[in-house]
Motif scaffolding. Structure first.
Motif, mmCIF file in Angstrom:
data_model
loop_
_atom_site.group_PDB
_atom_site.id
_atom_site.type_symbol
_atom_site.label_atom_id
_atom_site.label_comp_id
_atom_site.label_asym_id
_atom_site.label_seq_id
_atom_site.Cartn_x
_atom_site.Cartn_y
_atom_site.Cartn_z
ATOM 1 N N ARG A 125 0.728 -1.312 0.017
ATOM 2 C CA ARG A 125 -0.044 -0.123 -0.003
ATOM 3 C C ARG A 125 0.629 1.288 -0.009
ATOM 4 O O ARG A 125 0.343 2.250 -0.177
ATOM 5 C CB ARG A 125 -0.882 -0.187 1.214
ATOM 6 C CG ARG A 125 -2.064 -1.019 1.368
ATOM 7 C CD ARG A 125 -2.876 -1.349 2.580
ATOM 8 N NE ARG A 125 -2.141 -1.269 3.814
ATOM 9 C CZ ARG A 125 -2.671 -1.821 4.918
ATOM 10 N NH1 ARG A 125 -3.684 -2.022 4.993
ATOM 11 N NH2 ARG A 125 -1.783 -1.750 5.989
ATOM 12 N N LEU A 126 2.136 1.107 0.163
ATOM 13 C CA LEU A 126 3.116 2.269 0.464
ATOM 14 C C LEU A 126 3.224 3.137 -0.903
ATOM 15 O O LEU A 126 3.507 2.536 -2.148
ATOM 16 C CB LEU A 126 4.482 1.885 0.807
ATOM 17 C CG LEU A 126 5.395 2.988 1.167
ATOM 18 C CD1 LEU A 126 4.902 3.784 2.167
ATOM 19 C CD2 LEU A 126 6.848 2.215 1.367
ATOM 20 N N LYS A 127 2.663 4.469 -0.710
ATOM 21 C CA LYS A 127 2.619 5.330 -1.966
ATOM 22 C C LYS A 127 3.638 6.230 -2.085
ATOM 23 O O LYS A 127 4.219 6.856 -3.150
ATOM 24 C CB LYS A 127 1.298 6.056 -2.311
ATOM 25 C CG LYS A 127 0.192 4.716 -2.742
ATOM 26 C CD LYS A 127 0.556 3.926 -3.668
ATOM 27 C CE LYS A 127 -0.665 2.774 -3.812
ATOM 28 N NZ LYS A 127 -0.263 1.925 -5.027
ATOM 29 N N ARG A 128 4.067 6.562 -0.792
ATOM 30 C CA ARG A 128 5.161 7.820 -0.468
ATOM 31 C C ARG A 128 5.782 7.708 0.740
ATOM 32 O O ARG A 128 5.198 7.383 1.644
ATOM 33 C CB ARG A 128 4.345 9.234 -0.709
ATOM 34 C CG ARG A 128 5.198 10.303 -0.293
ATOM 35 C CD ARG A 128 6.072 11.085 -1.474
ATOM 36 N NE ARG A 128 5.383 11.892 -2.159
ATOM 37 C CZ ARG A 128 5.085 11.612 -3.634
ATOM 38 N NH1 ARG A 128 5.705 10.400 -4.231
ATOM 39 N NH2 ARG A 128 4.353 12.522 -4.426
ATOM 40 N N ILE A 129 6.868 7.936 0.607
ATOM 41 C CA ILE A 129 8.128 8.060 1.839
ATOM 42 C C ILE A 129 8.490 9.462 2.079
ATOM 43 O O ILE A 129 9.075 10.136 1.011
ATOM 44 C CB ILE A 129 9.198 7.255 1.872
ATOM 45 C CG1 ILE A 129 8.704 5.729 1.561
ATOM 46 C CG2 ILE A 129 9.941 7.302 3.031
ATOM 47 C CD1 ILE A 129 9.807 4.861 1.197
ATOM 48 N N TYR A 130 8.030 10.239 3.188
ATOM 49 C CA TYR A 130 8.578 11.298 3.360
ATOM 50 C C TYR A 130 9.656 11.246 4.437
ATOM 51 O O TYR A 130 9.594 10.915 5.467
ATOM 52 C CB TYR A 130 7.501 12.353 3.983
ATOM 53 C CG TYR A 130 6.605 12.754 2.950
ATOM 54 C CD1 TYR A 130 6.696 13.637 1.906
ATOM 55 C CD2 TYR A 130 5.076 12.576 3.225
ATOM 56 C CE1 TYR A 130 5.835 14.032 1.072
ATOM 57 C CE2 TYR A 130 4.066 12.789 2.256
ATOM 58 C CZ TYR A 130 4.717 13.634 1.393
ATOM 59 O OH TYR A 130 3.594 14.036 0.270
ATOM 60 N N GLN A 131 10.996 11.696 3.791
ATOM 61 C CA GLN A 131 11.987 11.837 4.727
ATOM 62 C C GLN A 131 12.417 13.026 5.140
ATOM 63 O O GLN A 131 12.540 13.847 4.384
ATOM 64 C CB GLN A 131 13.166 11.259 3.822
ATOM 65 C CG GLN A 131 14.623 11.030 4.799
ATOM 66 C CD GLN A 131 15.691 10.558 4.135
ATOM 67 O OE1 GLN A 131 15.946 10.460 2.825
ATOM 68 N NE2 GLN A 131 16.865 10.118 4.868
ATOM 69 N N LEU A 132 12.180 13.139 6.695
ATOM 70 C CA LEU A 132 12.499 14.390 7.165
ATOM 71 C C LEU A 132 13.917 14.601 7.512
ATOM 72 O O LEU A 132 14.728 13.886 7.990
ATOM 73 C CB LEU A 132 11.408 14.348 8.371
ATOM 74 C CG LEU A 132 10.020 14.697 8.383
ATOM 75 C CD1 LEU A 132 9.300 13.710 7.449
ATOM 76 C CD2 LEU A 132 9.215 14.833 9.663
ATOM 77 N N ILE A 133 14.111 16.065 7.184
ATOM 78 C CA ILE A 133 15.565 16.473 7.382
ATOM 79 C C ILE A 133 15.640 17.647 8.026
ATOM 80 O O ILE A 133 14.747 18.568 7.479
ATOM 81 C CB ILE A 133 16.515 16.547 6.207
ATOM 82 C CG1 ILE A 133 16.774 14.986 5.917
ATOM 83 C CG2 ILE A 133 17.892 17.259 6.574
ATOM 84 C CD1 ILE A 133 17.424 14.863 4.640
ATOM 85 N N ASP A 134 16.272 18.022 8.904
ATOM 86 C CA ASP A 134 16.123 19.253 9.939
ATOM 87 C C ASP A 134 16.862 20.287 9.089
ATOM 88 O O ASP A 134 18.088 20.196 8.644
ATOM 89 C CB ASP A 134 17.085 19.127 11.429
ATOM 90 C CG ASP A 134 16.932 20.475 12.154
ATOM 91 O OD1 ASP A 134 16.725 21.473 11.732
ATOM 92 O OD2 ASP A 134 16.986 20.216 13.302
ATOM 93 N N ILE A 135 15.891 21.182 8.494
ATOM 94 C CA ILE A 135 16.566 22.538 7.591
ATOM 95 C C ILE A 135 17.937 23.181 8.212
ATOM 96 O O ILE A 135 18.645 23.410 7.400
ATOM 97 C CB ILE A 135 15.510 23.418 7.177
ATOM 98 C CG1 ILE A 135 15.745 24.309 6.109
ATOM 99 C CG2 ILE A 135 15.162 24.397 8.394
ATOM 100 C CD1 ILE A 135 14.735 24.809 5.311
ATOM 101 N N ARG A 136 18.195 23.033 9.482
ATOM 102 C CA ARG A 136 19.106 24.091 10.174
ATOM 103 C C ARG A 136 20.428 23.398 9.785
ATOM 104 O O ARG A 136 21.681 24.211 9.945
ATOM 105 C CB ARG A 136 18.818 24.148 11.673
ATOM 106 C CG ARG A 136 17.501 24.883 11.858
ATOM 107 C CD ARG A 136 17.437 24.868 13.347
ATOM 108 N NE ARG A 136 17.064 23.473 13.841
ATOM 109 C CZ ARG A 136 17.029 23.332 15.135
ATOM 110 N NH1 ARG A 136 16.950 23.891 16.221
ATOM 111 N NH2 ARG A 136 16.827 21.913 15.680
ATOM 112 N N HIS A 137 20.441 22.043 9.473
ATOM 113 C CA HIS A 137 21.713 21.398 9.372
ATOM 114 C C HIS A 137 21.849 20.545 8.122
ATOM 115 O O HIS A 137 21.001 20.194 7.635
ATOM 116 C CB HIS A 137 21.938 20.400 10.698
ATOM 117 C CG HIS A 137 21.850 21.115 11.893
ATOM 118 N ND1 HIS A 137 22.211 22.072 12.467
ATOM 119 C CD2 HIS A 137 20.497 20.704 12.876
ATOM 120 C CE1 HIS A 137 21.771 22.441 13.755
ATOM 121 N NE2 HIS A 137 20.692 21.404 13.891
ATOM 122 N N PRO A 138 23.191 20.574 7.781
ATOM 123 C CA PRO A 138 23.235 19.646 6.568
ATOM 124 C C PRO A 138 22.960 18.240 6.794
ATOM 125 O O PRO A 138 22.844 17.596 7.889
ATOM 126 C CB PRO A 138 24.926 19.609 6.175
ATOM 127 C CG PRO A 138 25.180 20.673 6.970
ATOM 128 C CD PRO A 138 24.526 21.007 8.264
#
Length: 214
Positions: A125-138
């Motif tokens: 059923r998996l249609k999207r994976i949102y990988q979250l990254i803290d915008i403050r750091h590389p």
């Protein structure tokens, strides 16, 4: 792909916690599409889910990294306009344990890696994976390695840069450029979000709804 009616924006009308799982037989039944949220511990996965659903207590947040230790499923009900009529759609949000938390025991990290990998590779059923990254750091090494693994598997991953309220607008383009170059993607492919201010919520909703309309 179907288009949204321009006069109305999609929105969440209800969301509910369903179950926590570590094995496929524990996943909730149903054929609704799934969207998964993954990232380093304390990057703001639960806060993002609560913000999108406008339900402060839906996904439990904690100041302690590594708090989420299971795959948590939520059913989310959307209202959207489609072909000049109102439609209702359901979708699963899936909150996954954070990776890269050094204080988590090695055996626990191995256990998490096993059931997270099984989920990604086995969920039909998996249609999207949102990988979250803290915008403050590389992006850190664990972010890079995980992103590369997802792409090698051919999984539908998209980056969400979180905590955008923590930097000035003038620096946002620079920080997004660093994330894009590090991961080998275009800056335009990155969504931004702030759980505090709600910035980027509409853009994220639009992206999710396009999945519902496919």
């Amino acid at each position: 792909m179907s288009e949204l009616h321009p006069a109305q924006k999609p929105d969440v009308i209800r969301a509910e916690y369903l179950i926590s799982a570590v094995r496929q037989e524990q996943y909730p039944p149903g054929d609704e599409p799934e969207i998964a949220f993954i990232g380093r511990s304390n990057v703001g996965k639960s806060s993002l889910i609560n913000s999108v659903c406008r339900h402060r207590g839906l996904a439990l947040t904690s100041a302690t990294p590594g708090k989420t230790q299971t795959i948590n499923f939520f059913r989310v009900f959307f209202k959207l306009s489609h072909n000049n009529s109102e439609a209702r759609r359901q979708i699963f949000f899936v909150d996954l344990p954070g990776y890269g938390y050094a204080k988590t025991g090695r055996s626990t990290r191995r256990q998490w890696a096993k059931f997270i990998e099984e989920y990604f590779l086995q969920s039909s059923r998996l249609k999207r994976i949102y990988q979250l990254i803290d915008i403050r750091h590389p992006p850190m090494e664990s972010d890079i390695l995980f992103h590369q693994w997802l792409r090698r598997q051919g999984l539908p991953v998209k980056i969400v840069a979180t905590k955008s309220d923590k930097i000035t607008r003038s620096r946002m383009k620079e920080h997004m450029g660093v994330i894009a170059r590090t991961l080998g993607i275009e800056p335009e492919q990155i969504l931004i979000h702030s759980a505090l201010s709600g910035a980027g919520r509409d853009e994220l909703l639009d992206d999710i709804v396009q999945i519902l309309l496919q």
